[in-house]
Design a protein around this motif. Sequence first.
Motif, PDB file in Angstrom:
ATOM      1  N   ALA A  71     117.008  11.286  67.900  1.00  0.00           N
ATOM      2  CA  ALA A  71     116.798  12.167  66.751  1.00  0.00           C
ATOM      3  C   ALA A  71     118.089  12.944  66.500  1.00  0.00           C
ATOM      4  O   ALA A  71     118.530  13.712  67.360  1.00  0.00           O
ATOM      5  CB  ALA A  71     115.639  13.116  67.023  1.00  0.00           C
TER       6      ALA A  71
ATOM      7  N   SER B 150     119.808  15.560  64.030  1.00  0.00           N
ATOM      8  CA  SER B 150     119.639  16.521  62.944  1.00  0.00           C
ATOM      9  C   SER B 150     120.946  16.803  62.231  1.00  0.00           C
ATOM     10  O   SER B 150     120.963  17.208  61.067  1.00  0.00           O
ATOM     11  CB  SER B 150     119.075  17.835  63.499  1.00  0.00           C
ATOM     12  OG  SER B 150     120.026  18.444  64.363  1.00  0.00           O
TER      13      SER B 150
ATOM     14  N   SER C  50     122.649  17.507  68.723  1.00  0.00           N
ATOM     15  CA  SER C  50     122.182  16.145  68.454  1.00  0.00           C
ATOM     16  C   SER C  50     123.342  15.171  68.323  1.00  0.00           C
ATOM     17  O   SER C  50     123.210  13.996  68.685  1.00  0.00           O
ATOM     18  CB  SER C  50     121.313  16.116  67.192  1.00  0.00           C
ATOM     19  OG  SER C  50     122.054  16.406  66.032  1.00  0.00           O
TER      20      SER C  50
ATOM     21  N   HIS D  63     117.483  10.279  61.253  1.00  0.00           N
ATOM     22  CA  HIS D  63     117.631  11.610  60.671  1.00  0.00           C
ATOM     23  C   HIS D  63     116.538  11.802  59.631  1.00  0.00           C
ATOM     24  O   HIS D  63     116.333  10.929  58.769  1.00  0.00           O
ATOM     25  CB  HIS D  63     119.007  11.769  60.016  1.00  0.00           C
ATOM     26  CG  HIS D  63     119.178  13.049  59.254  1.00  0.00           C
ATOM     27  ND1 HIS D  63     119.426  14.255  59.877  1.00  0.00           N
ATOM     28  CD2 HIS D  63     119.130  13.311  57.914  1.00  0.00           C
ATOM     29  CE1 HIS D  63     119.538  15.199  58.961  1.00  0.00           C
ATOM     30  NE2 HIS D  63     119.356  14.667  57.768  1.00  0.00           N
TER      31      HIS D  63
ATOM     32  N   ASP E  49     115.561  13.525  56.399  1.00  0.00           N
ATOM     33  CA  ASP E  49     116.281  14.119  55.268  1.00  0.00           C
ATOM     34  C   ASP E  49     115.395  15.162  54.584  1.00  0.00           C
ATOM     35  O   ASP E  49     114.390  14.819  53.956  1.00  0.00           O
ATOM     36  CB  ASP E  49     116.677  13.008  54.292  1.00  0.00           C
ATOM     37  CG  ASP E  49     117.549  13.501  53.141  1.00  0.00           C
ATOM     38  OD1 ASP E  49     117.819  14.710  53.071  1.00  0.00           O
ATOM     39  OD2 ASP E  49     117.965  12.657  52.323  1.00  0.00           O
TER      40      ASP E  49
ATOM     41  N   ARG F  56     108.051  16.783  60.926  1.00  0.00           N
ATOM     42  CA  ARG F  56     109.207  15.966  61.319  1.00  0.00           C
ATOM     43  C   ARG F  56     108.920  15.193  62.596  1.00  0.00           C
ATOM     44  O   ARG F  56     109.288  14.027  62.722  1.00  0.00           O
ATOM     45  CB  ARG F  56     110.437  16.858  61.489  1.00  0.00           C
ATOM     46  CG  ARG F  56     111.021  17.340  60.164  1.00  0.00           C
ATOM     47  CD  ARG F  56     112.313  18.114  60.336  1.00  0.00           C
ATOM     48  NE  ARG F  56     112.042  19.466  60.797  1.00  0.00           N
ATOM     49  CZ  ARG F  56     112.360  19.946  61.978  1.00  0.00           C
ATOM     50  NH1 ARG F  56     112.980  19.162  62.864  1.00  0.00           N
ATOM     51  NH2 ARG F  56     112.095  21.190  62.319  1.00  0.00           N
ATOM     52  N   ARG F  57     108.235  15.849  63.532  1.00  0.00           N
ATOM     53  CA  ARG F  57     107.910  15.170  64.788  1.00  0.00           C
ATOM     54  C   ARG F  57     106.951  14.004  64.533  1.00  0.00           C
ATOM     55  O   ARG F  57     107.107  12.921  65.115  1.00  0.00           O
ATOM     56  CB  ARG F  57     107.285  16.180  65.754  1.00  0.00           C
ATOM     57  CG  ARG F  57     107.029  15.652  67.153  1.00  0.00           C
ATOM     58  CD  ARG F  57     108.316  15.370  67.899  1.00  0.00           C
ATOM     59  NE  ARG F  57     109.140  16.545  68.040  1.00  0.00           N
ATOM     60  CZ  ARG F  57     109.085  17.402  69.059  1.00  0.00           C
ATOM     61  NH1 ARG F  57     108.203  17.220  70.021  1.00  0.00           N
ATOM     62  NH2 ARG F  57     109.909  18.413  69.128  1.00  0.00           N
TER      63      ARG F  57
ATOM     64  N   THR G  66     122.526  23.262  57.739  1.00  0.00           N
ATOM     65  CA  THR G  66     121.088  23.065  57.673  1.00  0.00           C
ATOM     66  C   THR G  66     120.547  23.418  56.295  1.00  0.00           C
ATOM     67  O   THR G  66     121.073  24.309  55.623  1.00  0.00           O
ATOM     68  CB  THR G  66     120.362  23.919  58.732  1.00  0.00           C
ATOM     69  OG1 THR G  66     118.952  23.746  58.584  1.00  0.00           O
ATOM     70  CG2 THR G  66     120.688  25.400  58.564  1.00  0.00           C
TER      71      THR G  66
ATOM     72  N   CYS H 156     117.474  24.472  55.998  1.00  0.00           N
ATOM     73  CA  CYS H 156     116.316  25.306  56.289  1.00  0.00           C
ATOM     74  C   CYS H 156     116.412  26.649  55.568  1.00  0.00           C
ATOM     75  O   CYS H 156     117.411  27.365  55.709  1.00  0.00           O
ATOM     76  CB  CYS H 156     116.210  25.542  57.798  1.00  0.00           C
ATOM     77  SG  CYS H 156     114.886  26.671  58.264  1.00  0.00           S
TER      78      CYS H 156
ATOM     79  N   SER I  54     116.867  29.621  58.126  1.00  0.00           N
ATOM     80  CA  SER I  54     117.918  29.527  59.133  1.00  0.00           C
ATOM     81  C   SER I  54     118.346  30.917  59.596  1.00  0.00           C
ATOM     82  O   SER I  54     118.617  31.800  58.796  1.00  0.00           O
ATOM     83  CB  SER I  54     119.125  28.789  58.551  1.00  0.00           C
ATOM     84  OG  SER I  54     120.150  28.688  59.515  1.00  0.00           O
TER      85      SER I  54
END
Length: 228
Positions: free
Chosen positions: A16, A18, A23, A47, A49, A106-107, A187, A189, A192
């Motif tokens: 995995a 990221s 990673s 990855h 997306d 995501r997992r 990222t 996110c 973040s």
Amino acid sequence: MHDYGMLADGDRVLAAVSGGIDSLVLAWLLLMWRKKAPIDYALEAVHVDMEPSHNAMGPAAAQVAAKAAALGLPLRVLPALWRPDPQLASSEQAGRDVCFQCARSRRTQLFEHARQSGCNKIALGHHRDDIIETFLLNLTCAGNISTMSPRQELFSGRLALIRPMAYLDKVEIAAVGRTLGFEAVRTACPLSEKTRRLEIHQLAEQIYRQIPGAKEHIFAALGNVRSP
């Protein structure tokens, strides 16, 4: 690797990636280990997306793909099945719920891709700091005593999560990344640096400053649980 029997001859490993330094170093490590180990295993980088467009990868995914190509590692980009709404993450509690849902989604995608591609191992870039901070997070916020394991069997042994860098600190991985010239991908996110995990990281750092050797003792304790 040896303590937990993480890899075996003939394994199909999904790494995995990221785009963070952890990673990227993990991907490099698995490539180098395959060259020197007395076993052979298939390796695929994946990855998720978080910014896909209709017919192209998002900007972060494109950068991760370029970095994987530079390593000589095939990368499979999976458009995220679930993406957080920044407006929903505006409040503190909603933001934490979004973090949980995003990570779970995501997992789940990684698990499903591993099943479809015949991978029996998923390699993750978690390190010793992650393991300790997950323990502290669960202890203080979830009401249970648990953490990540360097190797975790799932689905009756059909799939295993492995964390080859479990004995390394984040600063050590960062040093390897600098030596290799890696730069983290930004990222996407919306939360973040605003999560409960960041607060736990700061708490852990305070403990380490006040109590010499605390990190080593906490990590050792996680493998030395005594029954009453």
